[in-house]
Design a protein around this motif. Structure first.
Motif, PDB file in Angstrom:
ATOM      1  N   THR A 130       0.835  -1.203   0.000  1.00 16.78           N
ATOM      2  CA  THR A 130       0.000   0.000   0.000  1.00 16.78           C
ATOM      3  C   THR A 130       0.868   1.251   0.000  1.00 16.78           C
ATOM      4  N   LEU A 131       0.350   2.307  -0.612  1.00 15.36           N
ATOM      5  CA  LEU A 131       1.096   3.562  -0.695  1.00 15.36           C
ATOM      6  C   LEU A 131       1.254   4.192   0.686  1.00 15.36           C
ATOM      7  N   LYS A 132       0.150   4.287   1.428  1.00 15.51           N
ATOM      8  CA  LYS A 132       0.203   4.768   2.806  1.00 15.51           C
ATOM      9  C   LYS A 132       0.523   3.598   3.733  1.00 15.51           C
ATOM     10  N   PRO A 133       1.137   3.849   4.877  1.00 18.72           N
ATOM     11  CA  PRO A 133       1.470   2.745   5.798  1.00 18.72           C
ATOM     12  C   PRO A 133       0.223   1.977   6.221  1.00 18.72           C
ATOM     13  N   SER A 134       0.350   0.659   6.308  1.00 21.37           N
ATOM     14  CA  SER A 134      -0.754  -0.177   6.769  1.00 21.37           C
ATOM     15  C   SER A 134      -0.204  -1.227   7.729  1.00 21.37           C
ATOM     16  N   PRO A 135      -1.028  -1.717   8.645  1.00 22.83           N
ATOM     17  CA  PRO A 135      -0.526  -2.627   9.684  1.00 22.83           C
ATOM     18  C   PRO A 135      -0.593  -4.105   9.310  1.00 22.83           C
ATOM     19  N   TYR A 136      -1.047  -4.399   8.119  1.00 18.76           N
ATOM     20  CA  TYR A 136      -1.292  -5.792   7.760  1.00 18.76           C
ATOM     21  C   TYR A 136      -0.357  -6.290   6.654  1.00 18.76           C
ATOM     22  N   VAL A 137      -0.252  -7.611   6.574  1.00 22.45           N
ATOM     23  CA  VAL A 137       0.472  -8.280   5.494  1.00 22.45           C
ATOM     24  C   VAL A 137      -0.569  -8.811   4.510  1.00 22.45           C
ATOM     25  N   GLY A 138      -0.261  -8.738   3.223  1.00 24.94           N
ATOM     26  CA  GLY A 138      -1.180  -9.231   2.203  1.00 24.94           C
ATOM     27  C   GLY A 138      -1.374  -8.195   1.115  1.00 24.94           C
ATOM     28  N   VAL A 139      -1.527  -8.661  -0.125  1.00 24.40           N
ATOM     29  CA  VAL A 139      -1.757  -7.749  -1.249  1.00 24.40           C
ATOM     30  C   VAL A 139      -3.250  -7.581  -1.473  1.00 24.40           C
ATOM     31  N   GLN A 140      -3.931  -8.689  -1.801  1.00 28.90           N
ATOM     32  CA  GLN A 140      -5.360  -8.621  -2.095  1.00 28.90           C
ATOM     33  C   GLN A 140      -6.210  -9.027  -0.893  1.00 28.90           C
ATOM     34  N   PHE A 141      -5.590  -9.129   0.250  1.00 22.94           N
ATOM     35  CA  PHE A 141      -6.303  -9.395   1.501  1.00 22.94           C
ATOM     36  C   PHE A 141      -5.450  -8.885   2.644  1.00 22.94           C
ATOM     37  N   ALA A 142      -6.062  -8.755   3.816  1.00 16.09           N
ATOM     38  CA  ALA A 142      -5.324  -8.446   5.033  1.00 16.09           C
ATOM     39  C   ALA A 142      -5.280  -9.734   5.851  1.00 16.09           C
ATOM     40  N   ALA A 143      -4.090 -10.162   6.205  1.00 16.57           N
ATOM     41  CA  ALA A 143      -3.910 -11.475   6.831  1.00 16.57           C
ATOM     42  C   ALA A 143      -4.274 -11.453   8.311  1.00 16.57           C
ATOM     43  N   ILE A 144      -5.556 -11.206   8.574  1.00 19.73           N
ATOM     44  CA  ILE A 144      -6.104 -11.287   9.924  1.00 19.73           C
ATOM     45  C   ILE A 144      -7.373 -12.127   9.861  1.00 19.73           C
ATOM     46  N   PRO A 145      -7.727 -12.831  10.949  1.00 18.89           N
ATOM     47  CA  PRO A 145      -8.897 -13.726  10.897  1.00 18.89           C
ATOM     48  C   PRO A 145     -10.193 -13.016  10.515  1.00 18.89           C
ATOM     49  N   GLU A 146     -10.319 -11.740  10.910  1.00 20.41           N
ATOM     50  CA  GLU A 146     -11.559 -11.005  10.668  1.00 20.41           C
ATOM     51  C   GLU A 146     -11.762 -10.638   9.203  1.00 20.41           C
ATOM     52  N   PHE A 147     -10.709 -10.719   8.402  1.00 15.54           N
ATOM     53  CA  PHE A 147     -10.823 -10.224   7.029  1.00 15.54           C
ATOM     54  C   PHE A 147     -11.793 -11.029   6.181  1.00 15.54           C
ATOM     55  N   GLN A 148     -11.896 -12.311   6.417  1.00 10.91           N
ATOM     56  CA  GLN A 148     -12.775 -13.135   5.581  1.00 10.91           C
ATOM     57  C   GLN A 148     -14.205 -12.588   5.609  1.00 10.91           C
ATOM     58  N   ALA A 149     -14.700 -12.262   6.801  1.00 12.47           N
ATOM     59  CA  ALA A 149     -16.051 -11.709   6.913  1.00 12.47           C
ATOM     60  C   ALA A 149     -16.117 -10.288   6.355  1.00 12.47           C
ATOM     61  N   ILE A 150     -15.097  -9.486   6.654  1.00 10.23           N
ATOM     62  CA  ILE A 150     -15.073  -8.098   6.174  1.00 10.23           C
ATOM     63  C   ILE A 150     -15.001  -8.058   4.651  1.00 10.23           C
ATOM     64  N   GLY A 151     -14.112  -8.869   4.078  1.00  6.63           N
ATOM     65  CA  GLY A 151     -13.958  -8.901   2.627  1.00  6.63           C
ATOM     66  C   GLY A 151     -15.197  -9.418   1.924  1.00  6.63           C
ATOM     67  N   THR A 152     -15.863 -10.399   2.531  1.00  7.12           N
ATOM     68  CA  THR A 152     -17.082 -10.954   1.936  1.00  7.12           C
ATOM     69  C   THR A 152     -18.193  -9.907   1.913  1.00  7.12           C
ATOM     70  N   THR A 153     -18.384  -9.212   3.035  1.00  9.44           N
ATOM     71  CA  THR A 153     -19.416  -8.171   3.086  1.00  9.44           C
ATOM     72  C   THR A 153     -19.105  -7.046   2.103  1.00  9.44           C
ATOM     73  N   THR A 154     -17.851  -6.626   2.055  1.00  7.41           N
ATOM     74  CA  THR A 154     -17.462  -5.564   1.122  1.00  7.41           C
ATOM     75  C   THR A 154     -17.689  -6.009  -0.315  1.00  7.41           C
ATOM     76  N   GLY A 155     -17.371  -7.260  -0.613  1.00 13.53           N
ATOM     77  CA  GLY A 155     -17.607  -7.792  -1.948  1.00 13.53           C
ATOM     78  C   GLY A 155     -19.075  -7.755  -2.337  1.00 13.53           C
ATOM     79  N   GLN A 156     -19.951  -8.055  -1.378  1.00 17.82           N
ATOM     80  CA  GLN A 156     -21.391  -8.005  -1.647  1.00 17.82           C
ATOM     81  C   GLN A 156     -21.841  -6.573  -1.950  1.00 17.82           C
TER      82      GLN A 156
END
Length: 439
Positions: free
Chosen positions: A380-406
């Protein structure tokens, strides 16, 4: 024949039958859950080769659409149900599940040659320097396009074009009256479906999922700019019903000659250049993914991989199967059987060094360049606390990414505005992060 001789023969036959029955009963059946992508289907077809080499192991397949697979294996492993002995997962799940002791480490001893696995792929599937999922194929994303259509339109496509230029090319080749659409992109809702692509696009617009305090950033100007661009691009130059399309649907469209451009997984290159599958196989060009304000995170990094859930009762047989399916020898088997352009790629250095593969795969250089350019630790251009390109490698991301995708899919389909979609997604993400105790 006298009675004694007859009795001896009968006993011998009975003994041989008993041995065969005992051997058959002793055969271990493993259940493999996988995704319905081309390379996995080919692995399933080659099951007899495995069972011939390992007659004491039988393989049962459960082949599912990507979103259903993710849901099923996540539920199975979290509940320790033990339905699957081998499951197909990716770089998101492997380190998170390994940390929770949900996976068994992969046996990389002997002649497996773990050092041959591409470093970025190996690193993404490891936890504390231990491999917990073996890559069956790896990928980044890149532009695949019809050279004939682009040339006829008086346009060019190059590595790392601007998104504005890509939009102009899409407009130039868009010809729906003749069944050709300027741009095909994922629109189907899912953290690994539309959001895999959308995240890389947003990265290149300068967006990030979370700020340094883990606050969701989905209502930022960068996210709004990226999603508006995406929705406008597909609504003007995409195929009808784009909000229902993911990898397999767009692959079918491209192979039918209906896509001027398609930006998706590098693994698709072997399919779109295969004359047996693609009507435009001899007209396909490749380029590195476009960007808007930064090249950081403009293309993803992923590996569909085979892992062993901790709850399996058939760990040894599962290890044997995984070592076979992800070995250099398996790649050689597919190359000799189906041609070297058809082998699963993105996993081993030796594949890219193989002269047979180099000669057969016109996409090899572009694919490897894309994989090597992706950096999950700095996407990411601005600093971010997570690892991952097309996802954030935290357990909560699966639900967050799914809702955002919808929400994003809804905006694409016209059921809500982009601002409404991102506001809803941000509220949901904020709630998830608060409940998880991030702030």
């Amino acid at each position: 024949m006298n009675i004694f001789a007859k009795s001896t023969v009968t006993c011998a036959v009975s003994f041989a039958t008993a041995i065969m029955a005992t051997h058959a009963a002793a055969a271990t059946e493993i259940t493999v859950a996988t995704v319905n992508n081309g390379h996995m289907i080919e692995m399933q077809k080659l099951t007899p080769e495995f069972e011939k080499a390992y007659p004491d192991i039988k393989v049962k397949w459960v082949t599912l659409e990507e979103g259903v697979l993710r849901q099923n294996v996540t539920q199975d492993i979290a509940n320790k149900s033990g339905l699957y002995d081998v499951m197909t997962i990716g770089m998101y799940e492997a380190p998170i599940w390994a940390e929770r002791d949900w996976l068994q480490a992969i046996d990389v001893s002997g002649d497996y040659d773990v050092e041959d696995i591409l470093p970025s792929i190996r690193g993404g599937l490891s936890y504390k320097d231990t491999l917990y999922a073996a890559p069956f194929y790896g990928e980044s994303s890149m532009v695949m396009y019809r050279k004939d259509l682009v040339k006829n339109a008086g346009m060019e496509i190059n590595d790392r074009d601007s998104w504005d230029h890509i939009r102009d090319v899409a407009a130039a080749v868009h010809d729906p009256s003749n069944g050709v659409y300027g741009m095909c992109l994922r629109g189907k809702a899912g953290w690994g479906d539309n959001m895999a692509f959308m995240s890389t696009m947003a990265n290149s617009f300068g967006a990030r999922w979370f700020d340094e305090d883990w606050k969701p950033q989905l209502e930022s100007a960068e996210w709004k700019s990226a999603v508006n661009f995406y929705v406008d691009l597909l609504n003007k130059y995409g195929p009808p019903g784009a909000s229902s399309n993911s990898f397999n649907e767009n692959l079918a469209l491209f192979n039918e000659g209906k896509c001027g451009m398609w930006i998706d997984a590098t693994i698709a290159a072997s399919f779109v250049t295969d004359p047996k599958q693609s009507k435009v196989a001899d007209q396909v060009g490749f380029a590195q993914s476009p960007y808007k304000v930064t090249e950081k995170g403009a293309n993803w990094l992923w590996a569909w991989s085979l892992a062993i859930p901790a709850a399996t009762k058939n760990a040894d047989a599962a290890q044997t199967f995984i070592r076979w399916a992800t070995s250099k020898e398996y790649i050689e088997l597919v190359g000799n059987k189906n041609g070297w352009a058809a082998v699963p790629t993105g996993t081993r250095t030796s594949t890219y060094e193989n002269p047979k593969f180099q000669a057969a795969a016109v996409f090899a250089e572009a694919e490897l360049k894309a994989i090597n350019s992706a950096n999950p630790a700095d996407s990411t251009l601005k600093p971010s606390p997570y690892v991952g390109v097309q996802f954030a490698a935290i357990p909560e991301f699966q639900a967050i990414g799914t809702t955002t995708g919808q929400m994003v899919s809804g905006a694409l389909a016209g059921s809500m505005t982009v601002d409404q979609a991102l506001k809803s997604a941000n509220v949901s993400a904020d709630r998830q992060m608060r409940q998880a105790g991030y702030y």
